[in-house]
Design an enzyme around this catalytic site. Structure first.
Site, mmCIF file in Angstrom:
data_model
loop_
_atom_site.group_PDB
_atom_site.id
_atom_site.type_symbol
_atom_site.label_atom_id
_atom_site.label_comp_id
_atom_site.label_asym_id
_atom_site.label_seq_id
_atom_site.Cartn_x
_atom_site.Cartn_y
_atom_site.Cartn_z
ATOM 1 N N HIS A 1 0.814 -1.218 0.000
ATOM 2 C CA HIS A 1 0.000 0.000 0.000
ATOM 3 C C HIS A 1 0.848 1.269 0.000
ATOM 4 O O HIS A 1 0.427 2.307 -0.512
ATOM 5 C CB HIS A 1 -0.914 0.025 1.231
ATOM 6 N N CYS B 1 -3.071 -10.093 4.863
ATOM 7 C CA CYS B 1 -2.981 -9.559 3.497
ATOM 8 C C CYS B 1 -1.707 -8.768 3.262
ATOM 9 O O CYS B 1 -1.497 -8.251 2.156
ATOM 10 C CB CYS B 1 -4.198 -8.688 3.190
ATOM 11 N N PHE B 2 -0.872 -8.617 4.271
ATOM 12 C CA PHE B 2 0.481 -8.072 4.127
ATOM 13 C C PHE B 2 0.509 -6.671 3.511
ATOM 14 O O PHE B 2 1.425 -6.336 2.748
ATOM 15 C CB PHE B 2 1.358 -9.027 3.306
ATOM 16 N N CYS B 3 -0.484 -5.856 3.826
ATOM 17 C CA CYS B 3 -0.558 -4.487 3.296
ATOM 18 C C CYS B 3 -0.499 -4.481 1.776
ATOM 19 O O CYS B 3 0.114 -3.596 1.156
ATOM 20 C CB CYS B 3 0.551 -3.614 3.866
ATOM 21 N N ALA B 4 -1.143 -5.460 1.165
ATOM 22 C CA ALA B 4 -1.167 -5.563 -0.302
ATOM 23 C C ALA B 4 -2.535 -6.104 -0.729
ATOM 24 O O ALA B 4 -2.624 -7.098 -1.455
ATOM 25 C CB ALA B 4 -0.043 -6.463 -0.794
#
Length: 488
Positions: free
Chosen positions: A134, A380-383
């Site tokens: 993000h 979601c691993f900032c993605a």
């Protein structure tokens, strides 16, 4: 394949492990025993390197204000800070006549800074890949028109789609913003090819190297090379130097003009009631007192990694990745997202994301930590856009999840489990991970777990270890601080 044999004896992974602070730390697990902690969450943050900690401890005796201080310690600290800047430049192959290094908190801040400092208008186009964290997507949405470069079924950047976007938005594209390596699948785009194509249409290119920098050689390139990178960003906490800094390295001509987004101390050369004269670059973009310790730590980490050899690091991590892919794909119900071919392990980073059906990603991560002492990451691993594509979620699926989150219920948020390697990880640690996942896959774990719907996380009934027993600020002060001095 025996990569370790190609690495000089003094810097083989077994010896390198001894340079990781806390490598032998044991943690409590559900059965009441202690296990040596296995850290497979390096994509989020790495442990501290002994070389870095020793350098910081030595520097602290000379720590003082930098720039403008006349005292001897200030002069030493200023020299150290500027030496750190030069070290960062060398690490990425930057030319001080063409490039400069701006220190900040981390990659996120660095990209946000660039989004303000580039002259962008609402009609300008920034091409952002669907692979991005993000931090390399959201800042651009606020400054220009963002178009997303698609990915293929393996989560790799679709360069044909990139070509079509270049043609569709010809004359309006100001920047291409891509990751050097995905924090989800480990996929690495062909940066040189993307750079050549971007420059051919008059655009610049930014590469988020937060994941790439600890694992591969970086070369930003000369501005007269069509394949050069205009800007790269990185974070020290992913490079074995968690002391709160990061860097933006990029074109000097961009930062020699314009106003900084933060104003104040250190950014000016003169101020009157009516006018402001900005300081020369990079000072105008480093408002306030800088994190001198963090800069020194980052430079020390880069020197240590360079001493090990980025090629040696890449080879060892490729061996780990290939071995892990071979063993993980043999587990029933386990699906890896991204390229699963061990023969191509050298063409990707050591980041492996998977699901273990029918178990929730959150449950798998909880059991690994609670019963096996293995640290991973899930979610979601900032993605989020990337995960939506990888998981094949429909618009209705996404709206349903969003609706649940707005009501405070995260129990059904989709995601993956991620393991990620550092140069100090070993084959035996991969074996322990595989054996743990095999047990989870057939339900051979001991705890009974409940889910906290507000966070989506799982916890074992009846297990609540005392975190303060392992580290408490008050206890440290009582042992080493003023209270201990008073007791004497």
């Amino acid at each position: 394949m025996n990569v370790a044999a190609d690495i000089p004896r003094l810097i083989r992974p077994e010896a390198l492990r001894e340079r990781i602070v806390g490598i032998d730390r044991r943690v409590p697990v559900l059965d009441g025993s202690l296990r040596r902690y296995i850290n497979l969450d390096n994509a989020a943050t790495t442990p501290v390197l002994r070389d870095v900690l020793d350098t910081v401890n030595h520097f602290m005796e000379w720590y003082a204000s930098v720039h403008r201080g006349t005292g001897f310690k200030s002069r030493v600290a200023t020299q150290a800070y500027e030496d750190a800047r030069a070290t960062v430049a060398r690490f990425v192959g930057a030319d001080p006549h063409q490039h400069l290094v701006i220190f900040g908190k981390n990659t996120t801040e660095a990209i946000n800074k660039l989004s303000y400092r580039l002259p962008l208008g609402s009609d300008d186009v920034v091409l952002v890949s669907e692979m991005e964290h993000h931090s390399n997507d959201l800042p651009w949405r606020a400054r220009a028109q963002v178009e997303h470069i698609g990915v293929d079924a393996l989560g790799q950047l679709d360069e044909d789609h990139f070509d079509r976007l270049l043609e569709a938005h010809a004359g309006r594209i100001k920047l291409v913003a891509v990751t050097g390596g995905s924090n989800v699948t480990g996929a690495m785009p062909d940066l040189r090819s993307l750079a050549v194509k971007a420059h051919a249409v008059g655009a610049q290119i930014l590469v988020d190297c937060a994941q790439l920098a600890p694992h591969r050689d970086l070369n930003i390139g000369s501005l007269d090379d069509p394949a050069h990178l205009d800007y790269v960003t990185l974070s020290a906490h992913k490079m074995y130097a968690p002391f709160g800094t990061g860097a933006l390295i990029g074109r000097r001509d961009t930062f020699e003009r314009g106003e900084p987004e933060y104003c104040g101390g250190g950014t000016i050369s003169f101020v009157s009631h009516n006018e402001v004269a900005w300081a020369d670059a990079p000072d105008r973009d480093e408002a306030g007192t800088p994190n001198v310790v963090g800069a020194v730590a980052l430079a020390a980490a880069m020197q240590a990694l360079g001493g090990i050899g980025m090629g040696a690091i890449a080879r060892h991590e490729a061996e780990l990745t290939a071995y892990a892919l071979e063993r993980l794909t043999a587990i029933e119900g386990l699906r890896i997202y991204g390229d699963t071919d061990p023969l191509r392990a050298s063409q990707r980073l050591g980041v492996i994301a998977f699901n273990l059906e029918p178990h929730s990603h959150a449950l798998v991560a909880a059991v690994l930590g609670t019963e096996f002492g293995i640290g991973v990451r899930n979610g979601c691993f900032c993605a989020h856009p990337y995960l939506i594509r990888l998981l094949g979620l429909t618009y209705d699926d996404v709206q349903k999840v969003r609706s649940s989150i707005t009501t405070g219920d995260r129990s059904a948020v989709p995601g993956l489990v991620r393991v990620s390697f550092g140069y100090y990880n070993t084959i035996s640690e991969v074996d322990k991970l595989v054996e743990a996942l095999k047990k989870i896959s057939i339900g051979e774990y001991k705890g009974k777990y409940y889910q906290d719907t507000s966070s989506g996380e799982y916890n074992a009934f009846g297990w609540s270890p005392d975190l303060l027993e392992h580290f408490a600020l008050d206890a440290v002060q009582q042992t080493y601080g003023l209270s201990a001095l008073r007791a004497r």
